[in-house]
Design a protein around this motif. Structure first.
Motif, PDB file in Angstrom:
ATOM      1  N   SER A  27       0.554 -10.110  -3.925  1.00 52.46           N
ATOM      2  CA  SER A  27       1.787 -10.711  -3.049  1.00 52.46           C
ATOM      3  C   SER A  27       1.582 -10.658  -1.646  1.00 52.46           C
ATOM      4  CB  SER A  27       3.285  -9.825  -3.431  1.00 52.46           C
ATOM      5  OG  SER A  27       4.140 -10.557  -2.862  1.00 52.46           O
ATOM      6  N   ASN A  73       5.687 -17.484  -0.428  1.00 53.80           N
ATOM      7  CA  ASN A  73       5.508 -16.264  -1.033  1.00 53.80           C
ATOM      8  C   ASN A  73       5.532 -16.282  -2.581  1.00 53.80           C
ATOM      9  OD1 ASN A  73       5.466 -15.079   1.619  1.00 53.80           O
ATOM     10  ND2 ASN A  73       7.649 -14.379   1.539  1.00 53.80           N
ATOM     11  N   ASN A  76       1.904 -17.045  -3.274  1.00 55.64           N
ATOM     12  CA  ASN A  76       0.860 -16.066  -2.480  1.00 55.64           C
ATOM     13  C   ASN A  76       0.071 -16.931  -1.832  1.00 55.64           C
ATOM     14  OD1 ASN A  76       2.163 -13.928  -3.880  1.00 55.64           O
ATOM     15  ND2 ASN A  76       0.620 -13.911  -5.477  1.00 55.64           N
TER      16      ASN A  76
END
Length: 116
Positions: A27, A73, A76
């Protein structure tokens, strides 16, 4: 182990646009910042753009107005959009992830070649 994999480079013509992608094996929200650097033949690696965990961005003065860094996010992934490519943009573009200043990770790079 953190892996960063860049993609999206290639041979393009002057004036074209490219979007580079950097996919992380973890992440990206754990990193203080994500960034893109580039290294042209015979030159030092230089910062192109950076984006913090909070979304603040910074750009190399020489490229402002032609580039945009962004992050997703959930995927990733960090992106670098480059518009109006010039021959001097020819370089290997590297993705960088900064956990803290003393702990950074690098991708293998993706080649961008701009023909005029």
């Amino acid at each position: 182990q953190v892996h960063l994999v860049e993609s999206g480079g290639g041979l393009v013509q002057a004036g074209d646009s490219l979007r580079l992608s950097c996919v992380a094996s973890v992440s990206i929200s754990i990193f203080n910042a994500m960034g893109w650097y580039r290294q042209a033949p015979g030159k030092q690696r230089e910062l192109v753009a950076g984006i913090t965990r909070g979304g603040s961005t910074n750009y190399a003065d020489s490229l402002k107005g032609r580039i945009t860094i962004s992050r997703d996010n959930a995927k990733n992934t960090t992106y670098l959009q480059i518009n109006s490519l010039k021959s001097e943009d020819t370089a290997v573009y590297y993705c960088n992830a900064e956990y803290v200043h003393a702990l950074q990770f690098w991708g293998q790079g993706t080649q961008v070649t701009v023909s005029s």
